[in-house]
Design a protein around this motif. Structure first.
Motif, PDB file in Angstrom:
ATOM      1  N   LEU A   6      36.144  43.610  37.097  1.00 41.44           N
ATOM      2  CA  LEU A   6      37.154  42.575  36.633  1.00 41.44           C
ATOM      3  C   LEU A   6      37.650  41.762  37.847  1.00 41.44           C
ATOM      4  CD1 LEU A   6      39.080  41.801  34.240  1.00 41.44           C
ATOM      5  CD2 LEU A   6      40.518  43.645  34.977  1.00 41.44           C
ATOM      6  N   THR A   7      37.687  40.607  37.743  1.00 42.34           N
ATOM      7  CA  THR A   7      38.228  39.703  38.898  1.00 42.34           C
ATOM      8  C   THR A   7      38.797  38.537  38.393  1.00 42.34           C
ATOM      9  OG1 THR A   7      37.687  38.763  40.907  1.00 42.34           O
ATOM     10  CG2 THR A   7      36.010  38.555  39.002  1.00 42.34           C
ATOM     11  N   ASN A   8      40.004  38.036  39.452  1.00 41.48           N
ATOM     12  CA  ASN A   8      40.612  36.909  39.226  1.00 41.48           C
ATOM     13  C   ASN A   8      40.144  36.065  40.348  1.00 41.48           C
ATOM     14  OD1 ASN A   8      42.076  38.122  41.233  1.00 41.48           O
ATOM     15  ND2 ASN A   8      43.908  38.089  40.283  1.00 41.48           N
ATOM     16  N   GLY A   9      39.049  36.587  41.336  1.00 39.89           N
ATOM     17  CA  GLY A   9      38.656  35.765  42.471  1.00 39.89           C
ATOM     18  C   GLY A   9      39.661  36.231  43.622  1.00 39.89           C
ATOM     19  N   ARG A  10      40.649  36.866  43.387  1.00 42.23           N
ATOM     20  CA  ARG A  10      41.344  37.068  44.567  1.00 42.23           C
ATOM     21  C   ARG A  10      41.180  38.792  44.638  1.00 42.23           C
ATOM     22  NH1 ARG A  10      46.604  34.515  46.063  1.00 42.23           N
ATOM     23  NH2 ARG A  10      45.578  32.849  45.155  1.00 42.23           N
ATOM     24  N   THR A  11      41.140  39.391  43.503  1.00 47.93           N
ATOM     25  CA  THR A  11      41.170  41.011  43.604  1.00 47.93           C
ATOM     26  C   THR A  11      39.960  41.229  42.681  1.00 47.93           C
ATOM     27  OG1 THR A  11      43.319  41.280  43.848  1.00 47.93           O
ATOM     28  CG2 THR A  11      42.318  43.005  43.157  1.00 47.93           C
ATOM     29  N   PHE A  12      38.983  42.280  43.238  1.00 45.25           N
ATOM     30  CA  PHE A  12      37.803  42.733  42.378  1.00 45.25           C
ATOM     31  C   PHE A  12      38.107  44.137  42.092  1.00 45.25           C
ATOM     32  CE2 PHE A  12      36.230  38.710  44.384  1.00 45.25           C
ATOM     33  CZ  PHE A  12      34.919  38.481  43.437  1.00 45.25           C
ATOM     34  N   HIS A  13      38.170  44.435  40.702  1.00 44.84           N
ATOM     35  CA  HIS A  13      38.132  45.823  40.465  1.00 44.84           C
ATOM     36  C   HIS A  13      36.964  46.028  40.023  1.00 44.84           C
ATOM     37  CE1 HIS A  13      42.660  46.145  40.105  1.00 44.84           C
ATOM     38  NE2 HIS A  13      42.548  44.670  39.993  1.00 44.84           N
ATOM     39  N   PHE A  14      36.345  47.366  40.500  1.00 47.82           N
ATOM     40  CA  PHE A  14      35.098  48.135  39.897  1.00 47.82           C
ATOM     41  C   PHE A  14      35.209  49.049  38.940  1.00 47.82           C
ATOM     42  CE2 PHE A  14      32.254  45.763  42.799  1.00 47.82           C
ATOM     43  CZ  PHE A  14      33.093  44.805  43.509  1.00 47.82           C
ATOM     44  N   HIS A  15      34.697  49.237  37.928  1.00 52.36           N
ATOM     45  CA  HIS A  15      34.539  50.303  37.081  1.00 52.36           C
ATOM     46  C   HIS A  15      33.230  50.755  36.705  1.00 52.36           C
ATOM     47  CE1 HIS A  15      38.895  48.815  35.921  1.00 52.36           C
ATOM     48  NE2 HIS A  15      38.204  47.817  36.373  1.00 52.36           N
ATOM     49  N   THR A  16      33.313  52.219  36.430  1.00 49.64           N
ATOM     50  CA  THR A  16      32.080  52.936  36.255  1.00 49.64           C
ATOM     51  C   THR A  16      32.185  53.828  35.173  1.00 49.64           C
ATOM     52  OG1 THR A  16      30.376  53.821  37.074  1.00 49.64           O
ATOM     53  CG2 THR A  16      32.374  54.423  38.111  1.00 49.64           C
ATOM     54  N   ASP A  17      31.011  54.254  34.525  1.00 51.13           N
ATOM     55  CA  ASP A  17      31.297  55.326  33.477  1.00 51.13           C
ATOM     56  C   ASP A  17      30.656  56.604  33.932  1.00 51.13           C
ATOM     57  OD1 ASP A  17      28.409  54.930  33.291  1.00 51.13           O
ATOM     58  OD2 ASP A  17      28.408  55.052  31.117  1.00 51.13           O
ATOM     59  N   VAL A  18      30.405  56.653  35.354  1.00 51.57           N
ATOM     60  CA  VAL A  18      29.599  57.619  36.056  1.00 51.57           C
ATOM     61  C   VAL A  18      30.504  58.872  35.974  1.00 51.57           C
ATOM     62  CG1 VAL A  18      28.894  58.705  38.078  1.00 51.57           C
ATOM     63  CG2 VAL A  18      28.264  56.371  37.638  1.00 51.57           C
TER      64      VAL A  18
END
Length: 166
Positions: free
Chosen positions: A110-122
């Motif tokens: 999920l990003t707004n170009g300024r911040t990137f949030h990484f998500h996983t189901d691991v």
């Protein structure tokens, strides 16, 4: 170009041109596509980087995630983009999670170009880690190592997905 150099270029672009990235399309063109390219994805291969991927949830038709990264005919990564002026919050995360649950993806951004949030189901739940903030980045090797560390696997990220079970 090495990952460190690519991140430095993107960080400079965000700092220099953020006032011009007021739309989702501007963020996708100026930041997200170059980011995916730096990770080793062929952004010009519509079978690998699929724009406007349909991710219909129950009771919701026409739902589209901005990008799906596919490998071996399966969706591996979802990317949802917002304008740079958008503060990413639970509403945006819920939207991404809705897409995530109806695909075979195991990783989402999920990003707004300024911040990137990484998500996983691991992990047992849909976990989140803010990984990279190009607006504050200096493009050093440290940021590249953080991207790698947050992905919990050496880049390119495509290898992370192909090595996960299922």
């Amino acid at each position: 170009m090495a990952l460190e150099q690519a991140l430095a270029v993107l960080a400079d672009r965000v700092r220099s041109h953020s006032s011009s990235m007021l739309t989702e399309e501007a963020v996708k063109t100026a930041v997200v596509l170059p980011f995916l390219s730096a990770l080793g994805y062929d952004i010009f291969d519509p079978a690998e980087v699929v724009p406007e991927f349909t991710a219909d949830a129950v009771g919701k038709k026409g739902e589209k995630v901005d990008y799906a990264i596919c490998a071996d005919g399966k969706v591996r990564i979802l990317i949802e983009c917002k304008p740079i002026t958008t503060t990413l919050d639970k509403v945006h995360l819920a939207q991404l999670f809705r897409y995530f649950t109806v695909t075979s993806a195991r990783f989402a951004i999920l990003t707004n170009g300024r911040t990137f949030h990484f998500h996983t189901d691991v992990t047992p739940c849909f976990s989140s880690r803010r990984c990279w903030n190009p607006d504050r980045s200096e493009g050093t090797g440290y940021e590249a190592k953080q991207v790698q560390r947050r992905a919990d696997h050496p880049l390119p990220v495509r290898r992370l997905q192909s090595n996960l079970p299922g």
